[in-house]
Motif scaffolding. Structure first.
Motif, PDB file in Angstrom:
ATOM      1  N   GLU A 142      44.999  46.061  43.825  1.00 11.90           N
ATOM      2  CA  GLU A 142      45.687  46.761  42.731  1.00 11.90           C
ATOM      3  C   GLU A 142      46.169  45.769  41.689  1.00 11.90           C
ATOM      4  O   GLU A 142      45.968  45.949  40.491  1.00 11.90           O
ATOM      5  CB  GLU A 142      46.919  47.515  43.275  1.00 11.90           C
ATOM      6  CG  GLU A 142      46.614  48.791  44.021  1.00 11.90           C
ATOM      7  CD  GLU A 142      46.113  49.893  43.104  1.00 11.90           C
ATOM      8  OE1 GLU A 142      46.575  49.959  41.943  1.00 11.90           O
ATOM      9  OE2 GLU A 142      45.235  50.661  43.549  1.00 11.90           O
ATOM     10  N   ASP A 143      46.812  44.700  42.169  1.00 18.37           N
ATOM     11  CA  ASP A 143      47.471  43.768  41.265  1.00 18.37           C
ATOM     12  C   ASP A 143      46.483  42.896  40.482  1.00 18.37           C
ATOM     13  O   ASP A 143      46.723  42.581  39.328  1.00 18.37           O
ATOM     14  CB  ASP A 143      48.447  42.860  42.039  1.00 18.37           C
ATOM     15  CG  ASP A 143      49.675  43.636  42.498  1.00 18.37           C
ATOM     16  OD1 ASP A 143      49.874  44.781  42.038  1.00 18.37           O
ATOM     17  OD2 ASP A 143      50.444  43.104  43.325  1.00 18.37           O
ATOM     18  N   VAL A 144      45.391  42.486  41.119  1.00 18.30           N
ATOM     19  CA  VAL A 144      44.510  41.558  40.395  1.00 18.30           C
ATOM     20  C   VAL A 144      43.288  42.234  39.786  1.00 18.30           C
ATOM     21  O   VAL A 144      42.677  41.670  38.878  1.00 18.30           O
ATOM     22  CB  VAL A 144      44.052  40.339  41.253  1.00 18.30           C
ATOM     23  CG1 VAL A 144      45.251  39.633  41.862  1.00 18.30           C
ATOM     24  CG2 VAL A 144      43.043  40.731  42.285  1.00 18.30           C
ATOM     25  N   VAL A 145      42.913  43.414  40.256  1.00 17.93           N
ATOM     26  CA  VAL A 145      41.733  44.069  39.669  1.00 17.93           C
ATOM     27  C   VAL A 145      42.124  45.309  38.867  1.00 17.93           C
ATOM     28  O   VAL A 145      41.915  45.376  37.662  1.00 17.93           O
ATOM     29  CB  VAL A 145      40.704  44.468  40.759  1.00 17.93           C
ATOM     30  CG1 VAL A 145      39.497  45.154  40.115  1.00 17.93           C
ATOM     31  CG2 VAL A 145      40.267  43.245  41.545  1.00 17.93           C
ATOM     32  N   ARG A 146      42.725  46.298  39.523  1.00 24.01           N
ATOM     33  CA  ARG A 146      42.874  47.601  38.890  1.00 24.01           C
ATOM     34  C   ARG A 146      43.879  47.621  37.758  1.00 24.01           C
ATOM     35  O   ARG A 146      43.740  48.401  36.826  1.00 24.01           O
ATOM     36  CB  ARG A 146      43.257  48.639  39.947  1.00 24.01           C
ATOM     37  CG  ARG A 146      42.129  48.815  40.945  1.00 24.01           C
ATOM     38  CD  ARG A 146      42.275  50.082  41.713  1.00 24.01           C
ATOM     39  NE  ARG A 146      41.050  50.341  42.470  1.00 24.01           N
ATOM     40  CZ  ARG A 146      40.978  51.188  43.484  1.00 24.01           C
ATOM     41  NH1 ARG A 146      42.061  51.861  43.850  1.00 24.01           N
ATOM     42  NH2 ARG A 146      39.844  51.385  44.106  1.00 24.01           N
ATOM     43  N   ARG A 192      44.458  45.197  35.726  1.00 23.58           N
ATOM     44  CA  ARG A 192      44.111  44.236  34.685  1.00 23.58           C
ATOM     45  C   ARG A 192      42.800  44.652  34.034  1.00 23.58           C
ATOM     46  O   ARG A 192      41.959  45.268  34.678  1.00 23.58           O
ATOM     47  CB  ARG A 192      43.937  42.840  35.281  1.00 23.58           C
ATOM     48  CG  ARG A 192      45.127  42.313  36.034  1.00 23.58           C
ATOM     49  CD  ARG A 192      44.801  40.926  36.567  1.00 23.58           C
ATOM     50  NE  ARG A 192      44.564  39.998  35.472  1.00 23.58           N
ATOM     51  CZ  ARG A 192      45.417  39.023  35.148  1.00 23.58           C
ATOM     52  NH1 ARG A 192      46.526  38.852  35.811  1.00 23.58           N
ATOM     53  NH2 ARG A 192      45.126  38.223  34.148  1.00 23.58           N
ATOM     54  N   ASP A 193      42.632  44.269  32.765  1.00 23.95           N
ATOM     55  CA  ASP A 193      41.356  44.582  32.127  1.00 23.95           C
ATOM     56  C   ASP A 193      40.444  43.361  32.050  1.00 23.95           C
ATOM     57  O   ASP A 193      39.357  43.423  31.513  1.00 23.95           O
ATOM     58  CB  ASP A 193      41.574  45.175  30.732  1.00 23.95           C
ATOM     59  CG  ASP A 193      42.341  44.232  29.824  1.00 23.95           C
ATOM     60  OD1 ASP A 193      42.593  43.074  30.233  1.00 23.95           O
ATOM     61  OD2 ASP A 193      42.692  44.644  28.699  1.00 23.95           O
ATOM     62  N   ASP A 194      40.913  42.219  32.599  1.00 21.13           N
ATOM     63  CA  ASP A 194      40.094  41.015  32.498  1.00 21.13           C
ATOM     64  C   ASP A 194      39.520  40.559  33.835  1.00 21.13           C
ATOM     65  O   ASP A 194      38.982  39.467  33.938  1.00 21.13           O
ATOM     66  CB  ASP A 194      40.893  39.875  31.840  1.00 21.13           C
ATOM     67  CG  ASP A 194      42.146  39.513  32.632  1.00 21.13           C
ATOM     68  OD1 ASP A 194      42.511  40.273  33.559  1.00 21.13           O
ATOM     69  OD2 ASP A 194      42.766  38.478  32.335  1.00 21.13           O
TER      70      ASP A 194
END
Length: 509
Positions: free
Chosen positions: A62-66, A68-70
């Motif tokens: 959740e925190d590093v993929v979903r 974020r848009d980068d």
RNA sequence: GCGGGCGUAGCUCAGUGGUAGAGCGCCACGUUGCCAACGUGGCUGUCGUGAGUUCGAAUCUCAUCGCCCGCUCCA
């Protein structure tokens, strides 16, 4: 495990023993294949452990993929073309045969250690172990270093001496390799390749050899072009992956900390060389904070920048996020600036172009890579060690008794809510069941228990780390309220029965 | 990998050659009105595994597997 006479060290050992025992007792972690005597370096997660681990991975994702848009996700195969591991250096680099001295315990590269023996008939005139480039230079070295008595003998027998020279990886039958330091006997040469080997197809011949990946990173590097071409991302951007990796560790240790099958959560973040330092610092600090926000206390967690000499050959800078486990300070996650080393290597070995063309600056370049790479199992173990707490709580007569609880952050807790009827009669089980069904329907993990005394049920949930316990009592039927108990403070609030989910959600965060 | 210690019920452990035990736990029933309650009854063992010595092995010997500690190693 020692029972008495505890030193500082052994009470720390004892703590680890208690944690391992609780993990088994409550169903967090079991040894793999236990009924067959176990297997060294492999572990299974039980009903509570799998929830804990899954929570951790989901929060990371959740925190590093979903959110974020980068950064985009990836799930690459465990088995890859063996050429990948040649390019990464895993095949060549770690497969030198090594020998150990049985006497002084020193370890050497077998092909660099020679044994030189000079005999006349069956009498040994001189024998020595020596480090050298070839068998002849080894003999010369032995002759030069020989003491005067030996030299005398050698001169005396000169033409009758029969020389035998061999390296420690090619010991002839009936001969023994000697240690260059203490002249003790060396073990047989052993290959120390960390990669698990397997074969593809039914026939086990050399053309079908393959490896279980020793790290997840290469799956990302190999798909870097695919992602760039399909996902409308451009540097700076990252690819994230959670997956299993395998290392045939010589010596698995410390419960699940160093195991042979483990899971990594890893980001490869691609950026321009000129931004690399900035992104390195960003990720180092962001990843450190992530662990603190999930409940690791900053006094046990530390961020350690590597010294220049400590850096791997491919890394421009590297920092470890370390945790003070009961068995010592050990690494949870490494954040490294890997430069353009990996993509360059793959460009060389595959012949495929790994450059990125920036339309705005009209520049073509191979991106630098910042890699935050964490061990999932290590993080789970750190959160378990952090959560393990012993305190005192009063029993039904008001006498203080030892209590064991797991103070997991509510986001990580395997079970969020437990629901109990105070006693097993007067419709309380039915009312509690209804609340249980409501909580389950909301998506929160929930546990229903009506067995035994209420105090026992609370304690059982304490060991599972359940942050909230809801109890239906007589008053529930008068005003539709229940008590909700906080795991850490033991304090109870009385709230409306239909507000349980809302109450818990607010506090999970 | 080397050296040392250990392996008996779900857990913690007792048991030094002669019929496998305790406490806790777990299950059932009853009781129970908020923090490991009580009563009654019940369940639980390849004594890590394999071989050997012995009339007889949890106990002695060897091997092997696993765990812990130290060293070593650690992309």
């Amino acid at each position: 495990m020692g029972k008495e006479g505890k030193t500082d060290l052994s009470s720390r050992d004892d703590l680890m023993g208690k944690i391992v025992a609780l993990c088994k007792r409550r169903g967090f972690i079991f040894q793999s294949s236990e009924i067959y005597g176990g297997i060294n370096g492999f572990w299974d997660y039980g009903p509570l452990g799998v929830e804990l681990k899954r929570n951790l991975k989901n929060i990371w994702w959740e925190d590093v993929v979903r959110k974020r848009d980068d950064i985009v996700g990836l799930d690459a195969a465990i088995i890859m073309n063996p050429k990948v591991w040649e390019a990464s250096g895993h095949v060549g680099g770690f497969s030198d045969p090594m020998v150990d001295c049985n006497k002084c315990k020193a370890r050497f590269r077998a092909d660099r250690i020679f044994t030189v023996i000079g005999r006349v008939g069956d009498d040994v005139i001189v024998s020595a172990g020596v480090e050298a480039d070839s068998d002849l230079s080894a003999r010369d070295k032995v002759l030069i270093e020989a003491n005067s008595k030996t030299r005398h003998k050698i001169d005396h027998y000169r033409d009758q001496i029969k020389w035998v020279m061999f390296s420690a990886d090619k010991v002839p039958p009936n001969e023994k390799a000697l240690c260059p330091l203490c002249e003790g006997e060396l073990t047989e040469a052993r290959k120390f390749n960390l990669m698990f080997k397997t074969s593809i197809g039914a026939m086990e011949d050399s053309s079908s050899v393959a490896y279980l990946r020793p790290e997840t990173a290469q799956g990302i590097f190999c798909n870097y072009k695919n992602v760039l071409d399909t996902s409308r991302v451009r540097p700076p951007f990252g690819i994230a992956q959670i997956g299993k990796a395998f290392r045939n560790e010589i010596n698995p240790r410390n419960f699940t900390f160093r195991s042979r099958e483990f899971e990594q959560m890893e980001i490869e973040f691609f950026c321009h060389e000129s931004d690399a330092d900035k992104w390195y610092e960003y990720w180092r600090d962001a990843r450190y904070k992530w662990y603190i926000d999930l409940g690791l206390t900053s006094s046990r967690l530390r961020l350690r920048d590597h010294e220049k000499e400590e850096l791997a050959h491919y890394a421009a800078s590297c920092a470890d996020i370390e945790y003070d486990f009961p068995f010592g300070i050990s690494e949870l996650e490494g954040v490294a600036n890997r430069t353009d080393y990996d993509l360059k290597k793959h460009q060389e070995h595959s012949g495929k172009d790994m450059t990125y063309f920036d339309d705005q600056t009209k520049e073509r370049y191979i991106p630098y890579v910042i890699e935050p790479s964490g061990g999932v199992d290590r993080a789970v173990l750190a959160f378990i060690c952090e959560a393990y707490t012993e305190d005192e709580a009063p029993n039904d007569k008001g006498k203080m008794q030892k209590r064991v609880l797991m103070k997991f952050h509510p986001r990580l807790a395997p079970i969020k809510v437990a629901v109990f009827p105070l006693v097993k009669k007067e419709g309380m089980p039915e009312a509690a069941r209804k609340i249980y069904d409501d909580v389950l329907a909301s998506g929160l993990t929930c546990f229903y228990d009506e067995k035994g005394a209420i105090g026992r049920r609370y304690r059982r949930q304490d060991e599972a780390g359940t942050p909230f316990c809801v109890t239906v009592d007589g008053q529930t039927f008068e005003d539709q309220t229940v008590t909700i108990r906080d795991r850490d403070s033991l304090k109870q609030d009385r709230i409306a029965a239909d507000k349980v989910v809302e109450y818990v959600r607010e506090r999970i965060g």
